[in-house]
Structure formats: C-alpha cells, structure tokens
Design a protein around this motif. Structure first.
Motif, PDB file in Angstrom:
ATOM      1  N   THR A 256      18.488  17.033  45.181  1.00 28.19           N
ATOM      2  CA  THR A 256      17.608  18.034  45.780  1.00 28.19           C
ATOM      3  C   THR A 256      16.176  17.920  45.263  1.00 28.19           C
ATOM      4  N   ASN A 257      15.977  17.158  44.179  1.00 25.94           N
ATOM      5  CA  ASN A 257      14.688  17.056  43.509  1.00 25.94           C
ATOM      6  C   ASN A 257      14.198  18.402  42.982  1.00 25.94           C
ATOM      7  N   ASN A 258      15.060  19.381  42.887  1.00 19.71           N
ATOM      8  CA  ASN A 258      14.659  20.709  42.477  1.00 19.71           C
ATOM      9  C   ASN A 258      15.796  21.340  41.700  1.00 19.71           C
ATOM     10  N   LEU A 259      15.518  21.714  40.453  1.00 14.31           N
ATOM     11  CA  LEU A 259      16.576  22.214  39.581  1.00 14.31           C
ATOM     12  C   LEU A 259      17.161  23.523  40.092  1.00 14.31           C
ATOM     13  N   TYR A 260      16.295  24.417  40.556  1.00 19.38           N
ATOM     14  CA  TYR A 260      16.790  25.716  40.999  1.00 19.38           C
ATOM     15  C   TYR A 260      17.710  25.573  42.208  1.00 19.38           C
ATOM     16  N   ARG A 261      17.305  24.754  43.174  1.00 22.11           N
ATOM     17  CA  ARG A 261      18.137  24.569  44.360  1.00 22.11           C
ATOM     18  C   ARG A 261      19.442  23.860  44.008  1.00 22.11           C
ATOM     19  N   GLU A 262      19.379  23.000  43.010  1.00 17.04           N
ATOM     20  CA  GLU A 262      20.600  22.352  42.533  1.00 17.04           C
ATOM     21  C   GLU A 262      21.577  23.394  41.981  1.00 17.04           C
ATOM     22  N   LYS A 263      21.046  24.316  41.180  1.00 19.85           N
ATOM     23  CA  LYS A 263      21.913  25.321  40.577  1.00 19.85           C
ATOM     24  C   LYS A 263      22.392  26.352  41.596  1.00 19.85           C
ATOM     25  N   MET A 264      21.645  26.548  42.675  1.00 20.88           N
ATOM     26  CA  MET A 264      22.121  27.423  43.742  1.00 20.88           C
ATOM     27  C   MET A 264      23.388  26.865  44.375  1.00 20.88           C
ATOM     28  N   LYS A 265      23.437  25.547  44.535  1.00 22.19           N
ATOM     29  CA  LYS A 265      24.649  24.928  45.091  1.00 22.19           C
ATOM     30  C   LYS A 265      25.831  25.150  44.142  1.00 22.19           C
ATOM     31  N   TRP A 266      25.623  24.866  42.861  1.00 22.95           N
ATOM     32  CA  TRP A 266      26.718  25.045  41.916  1.00 22.95           C
ATOM     33  C   TRP A 266      27.043  26.517  41.719  1.00 22.95           C
ATOM     34  N   GLY A 267      26.075  27.389  41.987  1.00 21.19           N
ATOM     35  CA  GLY A 267      26.330  28.816  41.898  1.00 21.19           C
ATOM     36  C   GLY A 267      27.334  29.312  42.917  1.00 21.19           C
ATOM     37  N   LEU A 268      27.526  28.568  43.983  1.00 23.78           N
ATOM     38  CA  LEU A 268      28.563  28.914  44.950  1.00 23.78           C
ATOM     39  C   LEU A 268      29.957  28.630  44.392  1.00 23.78           C
TER      40      LEU A 268
END
Length: 466
Positions: A256-268
């Motif tokens: 995603t090139n973006n840490l926050y968006r990466e963690k949003m995926k794993w947050g699911l």
C-alpha cells in the motif's frame, strides 16, 4: 469530572508538584533496572538506531535524516544520548530507563494533575493522596513501557503540555510554545494531527481577550507549529522530493506504500495485537483473531486497501459488522493484560491487573454519571476532544493497548481526581449501595467474559486470565 472554568492562577506551577515528581522519579529509577529487561527491542531499538541518521560523513544536519516512516523530532531528541552511548559504550537500555523515569515522573507527577487542575479553573493544587493514587495506577498499568525509547508517552505528554500552555496567562510566548507542542506531538505520533483544529478553537475562545488579540494568538499558535514542522518539510524535500511538512509514513516494502492503510487491512482480521519475547510462542506477534472480520475479508475478496474510499465504502455496506469490530477494538485497546509493550511470559495469570482495570472503568463511569456536563464550558469540551480524538483513527487498526493511552489515562484521572472528597458510604442509602454493588459485580463479570473470549482467540494457543 470537569466543572465550569474560572481563570486559573499560579496553582499549576511546577513548584507545587516537585516533591511528588522527585518521589516518582526515584521509584522508577529503582524499579526499572530490576524489571527483567536486558536490552531494547523492535520499535524501541529502531528509534534508537535511526537517531544517528542526523550524523553523516562527519556532519550533523537535519537534512541527513532519511527515514520516511517516522518524523524527525523524537529521533532528534534521542540523538545527544545516542552520541554519549557511542563514546561510552553504555547499553542503550540504560538511557531508555533514565529517560523513561524522567518521563513518568513529569507526566504522572506534574503534567496530568496540573492539566486537570487548570481545565477545572481551580487555583488550589490537587491533594497529594489523589496525585499519588493516579501515579500508582500509572505504575500498575504502564510501568515497563518506561524501559524503552517508545514514542507513545512523549507524544501524549507534549499534547498535554500544549493544552497546559494554552491555559497560561495569555502571553504570546506561551501560545507559541503551545503551537510548538501541538506540532511536536503530531511529528512524533502522526495520529495526533486530528487534535490541531481543537487547539485552534481553544485559542479562539481564550477568556478576556479581544478579537485582535485572538487573531494574534492564532498567528502565534501557527508560528509555534511552523517552527517544528519546517525541518520536516526541508527533510522531505531534500531526501524524498516531497514538498510537504507532514510525516510521510511511507515504506517502499508495503504494497500500500502507507503504514496506516496497511494496518487498516490487518485491523479487519485482528481484534488485538501484542508483541512478545516469549520463545515458547512460535511468533513475536500475538495475534488475537477476529472471526467476523475474517469472514468479511473472505466474502469481499479483500487483498489490500487501495484507498481510504474503499474502506469507507466497505463500512457503509456492512454497518452492523463494523459496529461489532469497533466495539471489540475499543474494549481490547483498554483491556490491559500486561504492563509492558514486550511480553516476556504469555501464559501467566493477569487476573489481578484485569480486575483493577475493570474497577477503574466502573469508577470512571460512576464519576461520569454524577457529572453535570451541562455546566461544562465549550473550552472544556474542546480540551476533552483534543485529548481523545487521536484515539479515533486507532479503531480501524490492529489494536494495541498503547493506541488508546489518552483514553485510559483519562479514566484513571476521573477516578483519582474526580472522586468527591465528601463521599462517605454511610451517607449513601442502603438500597442505592446494594444496587451499585450489584451493578459493579455484573459489570466486572461481563468484562471478564469479553476479555476471556478475546484471549481465547490467540492465534497459536488460547490463554486464560488465571
């Protein structure tokens, strides 16, 4: 909790708190060397390592810093100690402990009670048993964090310090300092950017200040922020070709090139995430699975989130599912099972700490019920929002307890600082006392049930609380 504000006086001076600060400092300096940790780990050692980036080929400069994930300020604060460590060969964790002890002493011993005091608008200092009770809860829940050079507490303390400066007499120098603290908190923890509008609104509503002075205050606030953000802008332009003062939070290795968006995926997929040093566990990450989130990911064929719009569309399509997801993240983010970011022994009893935590929640709830929120000023609401809104961006992520640190400390403060001094159990009717006691038992039992369900979802082996 909070009461209608009157102009605070010098009661929040550091001098009134210095003895307690000293006591807390000594307690941490004595405790931390015996807390069971021999070195830094993971994020802590990463912050320590990248602090040397300011030095390159014999020169020291902001422009040498070349980490696109983390802001420059926290590594810069560590840089002098990194240099000392290089020439003395003292283990890095020694510096972490000393800095952590100072952080805990100032935050628990002075900043938090002083901020509570001035937001209430009271001149008198909180009584020392209340302040010690708050420090004791901080020690019980968070003590081992202060071994490590992590950003969570420094960022929160800076945010609180900025709010405290906004309640000083309206000298522009204090407002400049408040703006600098606001930007510093953001640079260290980018999620704190969401607090900036509330800082501006608090300054706009400064009491006994005319319109011209308010505008000058806003300019001073932005000047203070600019002083902190200008080096980040220069670094981004020089190192990454980005003409922006924001922290990039960029990792090339991420899809995603973006840490926050990466963690949003794993947050699911994760209702909670912990980090362990326990070698009997097969992974360094303790993943507590979210079955409902996993089912959502399967049904929607989600691989990566290409944009925030994709995520919000997903929320709109499944509002009930996300209500449950966010409720579990909130509970688990406040459900502290270990007083450390790096767990040495997973399968140990945490019953006592959990019970204390749920008791604090219940006590804070009682304080909230008896608080006359109609008496709060707009400025008090804005202070509360500035402290708590940084928790909101954390709910979609893989939840860690430190992500909800502002909310948890507020609950502790409500119990320690807000409990009425005139309260006596004998003055409460027997029926009401029995009703509250029954409610307490039911509440704690439900919390244990919810926590046990979460702990049973641990990926490589369920754990119990006892």
């Amino acid at each position: 909790m909070l009461h209608a504000a009157s102009p605070p006086t010098a009661g929040h001076s550091f001098r009134a708190y210095r003895f307690q600060v000293l006591i807390i400092l000594i307690v941490y300096l004595v405790y931390l060397p015996f807390s069971g940790y021999a070195r830094m780990y993971y994020d802590a050692i990463d912050y320590w390592f990248i602090s040397i980036y300011f030095h390159h080929k014999g020169t020291v400069s902001f422009l040498n810093y070349h980490n696109s994930l983390r802001g420059y300020l926290f590594p810069l604060l560590l840089f002098p100690f990194r240099v000392i460590q290089f020439y003395t060969d003292v283990p890095p964790i020694v510096f972490g402990r000393v800095l952590g002890a100072v952080s805990a002493a100032l935050g628990f011993g002075w900043l938090a009670p002083a901020l509570w005091q001035v937001v209430q608008g009271k001149a008198e200092v909180l009584h020392w048993p209340r302040r010690l009770a708050f420090a004791a809860l901080g020690f019980a829940f968070w003590r081992d964090y202060f071994n490590f050079t992590l950003s969570d507490f420094p960022a929160l303390w800076l945010l609180g310090l900025g709010l405290l400066f906004l309640h000083r007499p309206q000298k522009l120098s204090w407002v400049v300092a408040a703006g600098a603290c606001m930007a510093a908190a953001y640079n260290i923890r980018p999620s704190y950017s969401i607090a900036a509008p509330f800082f501006l609104a608090i300054q706009l509503l400064a009491p006994s200040v005319n319109f011209q002075r308010r505008l000058m205050g806003l300019a001073a606030l932005m000047l203070g922020a600019a002083l902190i953000m200008a080096p980040q802008w220069a670094i981004n332009r020089h190192q990454f070709g980005q003409n922006t003062p924001v922290v990039l939070s960029y990792i090339k290795a991420l899809k995603t090139n973006n840490l926050y968006r990466e963690k949003m995926k794993w947050g699911l997929l994760h209702q909670k995430l912990e980090t362990t040093l326990d070698r009997s566990y097969p992974d360094q990450m303790m993943v507590f699975r979210d079955v409902a989130g996993e089912e959502l990911v399967r049904n929607e064929h989600i691989t990566w989130l290409d944009s925030y719009a994709d995520y919000f569309q997903l929320v709109m399509r499944h509002p009930l599912t996300f209500t449950g997801i966010y409720a579990r993240r909130l509970f688990n983010g406040l459900d502290i099972q270990y007083p450390t970011p790096y767990i040495r022994n997973i399968y140990v009893s945490t019953l006592g700490l959990a019970w204390l935590n749920y008791t604090v929640w219940f006590g804070a709830g009682l304080m909230l019920l008896r608080t006359k929120v109609r008496t709060w000023s707009v400025r008090q609401w804005l202070v509360l929002a500035a402290l708590l809104v940084p928790c909101l961006p954390m709910l979609p992520m893989s939840m860690e307890c430190r992500f909800l640190l502002p909310l948890h400390l507020l609950l502790c403060a409500m119990v320690c600082f807000g409990w009425p001094s005139s309260w006596r159990s004998a003055a409460v009717g027997r029926g009401k006392l029995l009703a509250v006691s029954a409610a307490y038992v039911v509440f704690v039992a439900l919390c244990f049930y919810a926590s046990a369900a979460a702990q049973a979802s641990l990926e490589f082996g369920a754990r119990s609380l006892w």
